[in-house]
Write an enzyme that holds these catalytic residues in place. Sequence first.
Site, mmCIF file in Angstrom:
data_model
loop_
_atom_site.group_PDB
_atom_site.id
_atom_site.type_symbol
_atom_site.label_atom_id
_atom_site.label_comp_id
_atom_site.label_asym_id
_atom_site.label_seq_id
_atom_site.Cartn_x
_atom_site.Cartn_y
_atom_site.Cartn_z
ATOM 1 N N HIS A 165 19.217 -11.511 70.914
ATOM 2 C CA HIS A 165 18.887 -12.660 71.980
ATOM 3 C C HIS A 165 20.019 -13.660 72.581
ATOM 4 C CE1 HIS A 165 15.754 -15.827 72.870
ATOM 5 N NE2 HIS A 165 15.252 -14.972 72.323
ATOM 6 N N ARG A 219 22.630 -21.743 69.503
ATOM 7 C CA ARG A 219 22.453 -23.176 69.316
ATOM 8 C C ARG A 219 23.547 -23.607 69.415
ATOM 9 N NH1 ARG A 219 17.523 -24.174 68.738
ATOM 10 N NH2 ARG A 219 16.674 -22.425 66.707
ATOM 11 N N HIS A 242 15.663 -16.597 77.462
ATOM 12 C CA HIS A 242 14.789 -17.076 78.117
ATOM 13 C C HIS A 242 14.771 -17.613 79.248
ATOM 14 C CE1 HIS A 242 13.992 -18.037 73.553
ATOM 15 N NE2 HIS A 242 13.340 -17.193 74.198
ATOM 16 N N GLU A 267 10.085 -11.313 65.002
ATOM 17 C CA GLU A 267 11.008 -12.309 64.740
ATOM 18 C C GLU A 267 9.872 -14.024 64.225
ATOM 19 O OE1 GLU A 267 10.859 -13.544 68.591
ATOM 20 O OE2 GLU A 267 13.391 -12.786 69.160
ATOM 21 N N HIS A 286 5.200 -19.028 66.011
ATOM 22 C CA HIS A 286 5.591 -17.514 65.163
ATOM 23 C C HIS A 286 4.224 -17.401 63.967
ATOM 24 C CE1 HIS A 286 8.758 -15.957 68.238
ATOM 25 N NE2 HIS A 286 7.901 -16.530 68.376
ATOM 26 N N HIS A 324 9.010 -7.937 70.581
ATOM 27 C CA HIS A 324 8.633 -9.270 70.579
ATOM 28 C C HIS A 324 7.427 -9.186 69.907
ATOM 29 C CE1 HIS A 324 12.210 -11.843 71.800
ATOM 30 N NE2 HIS A 324 12.343 -10.340 70.775
ATOM 31 N N ASP A 328 6.539 -10.849 74.280
ATOM 32 C CA ASP A 328 6.572 -11.323 72.672
ATOM 33 C C ASP A 328 4.853 -11.357 73.236
ATOM 34 O OD1 ASP A 328 6.139 -13.750 70.825
ATOM 35 O OD2 ASP A 328 8.540 -14.265 71.839
ATOM 36 N N ASP A 368 4.276 -22.183 71.332
ATOM 37 C CA ASP A 368 5.730 -20.968 71.318
ATOM 38 C C ASP A 368 5.661 -21.111 69.389
ATOM 39 O OD1 ASP A 368 7.288 -19.848 70.240
ATOM 40 O OD2 ASP A 368 8.910 -19.799 71.779
ATOM 41 N N TYR A 412 20.324 -20.062 72.809
ATOM 42 C CA TYR A 412 18.312 -20.800 73.722
ATOM 43 C C TYR A 412 18.698 -21.693 74.278
ATOM 44 C CZ TYR A 412 16.362 -18.970 69.167
ATOM 45 O OH TYR A 412 15.977 -18.455 68.729
ATOM 46 N N HIS A 417 4.251 -15.068 72.361
ATOM 47 C CA HIS A 417 4.072 -16.023 73.810
ATOM 48 C C HIS A 417 2.651 -15.597 74.508
ATOM 49 C CE1 HIS A 417 9.082 -16.709 73.137
ATOM 50 N NE2 HIS A 417 7.811 -17.428 71.991
ATOM 51 N N GLU A 472 12.402 -12.930 78.866
ATOM 52 C CA GLU A 472 11.084 -12.749 77.585
ATOM 53 C C GLU A 472 10.216 -13.159 78.452
ATOM 54 O OE1 GLU A 472 12.571 -14.146 73.860
ATOM 55 O OE2 GLU A 472 10.583 -13.952 72.983
HETATM 56 ZN ZN LIG Z 1 8.497 -17.178 70.298
HETATM 57 ZN ZN LIG Z 2 12.748 -15.477 72.524
#
Ligand SMILES: [Zn+2]
Ligand SMILES: [Zn+2]
Length: 284
Positions: free
Chosen positions: A66, A36, A106, A257, A227, A212, A175, A225, A69, A178, A142
């Site tokens: 990864h 971030r 992403h 994740e 998880h 994922h 994923d 989204d 973001y 997702h 992804e």
């Molecule tokens: Zn996610």
């Molecule tokens: Zn991701």
Amino acid sequence: MLIGAHVSAAGGTFKAVARAEEIGAECFQIFASSPRMWSAKPIPEKVAEKYRSEMERAGMGPTVLHGKYLIALGSPDAELVAKSETALRADMAAANILGALGVIFHPASHRGQGFDAVVDRFAASVRKVLDSEPGDTLLMLETSAGAGDHIGSSFAELGTLVRAIGDDRVAVCLDTQHVWAAGYDISSTDTLNTAIDEFDREIGLDLLRSVHANDSMRGLGSAVDRHDNIGEGFIGAAGFATVMSHEAFKDIPFYLEVPGTNKSGPDRPNVDALKKIRTQVGAG
Ligand SMILES: [Zn+2]
Ligand SMILES: [Zn+2]
């Protein structure tokens, strides 16, 4: 099929190896830098050396990184795109130093411009990153849950991007949460077969290089989204058994994740849950 998990790389990437071992993971995913924040320090060769010897000692499978973001290659904001390219380059450089399988990122949002309007610029950005970071590390797009203007919730969109980029280092990370949120019912054999056929037609199954593995707190097609721990969500243990018994996933590393039983991220109960399913379906 290896069962891995996202783990912390705090204190140096080499420390991730013991953390993965601790929860029984056979491979792992890490952030090369804070996901971030824009800043990214290159991995010093000394740290990379330590990482490699740790990997050898532990006999770990392929590592994936990864991406941040913040990366938004489809944005109309040129400055944001430039920052995104730099960040992705740094992630690719880190992956190359570590000898990782690849970087997963992403596709993010087209910010109201529409998917078609951003394909060429998105592809040009990715090519720029790949050209500036030679090596054999993969760059994996992804699958997205499809909230708002997010790109990549359909295999058709990902296929279009992959072809527009036109570089054989580009691959895809699926994923499970997702794609479920995007409306692909991977939990039963017939609908999973349909989804995999679509993936093959639109993208090409040979480009599926990582998974994922996440259960879903929300229902099929929710576009949210969120998880869940393996077996506690809408996909369920039986759904994961369906996925893991499909031959499309036979040699693909799975990375958890999930929130974890104590909300501290992927943990041994989740690793064990996937391992148990793997044994059940004979995919080990
Ligand atoms: Zn996610
Ligand atoms: Zn991701």
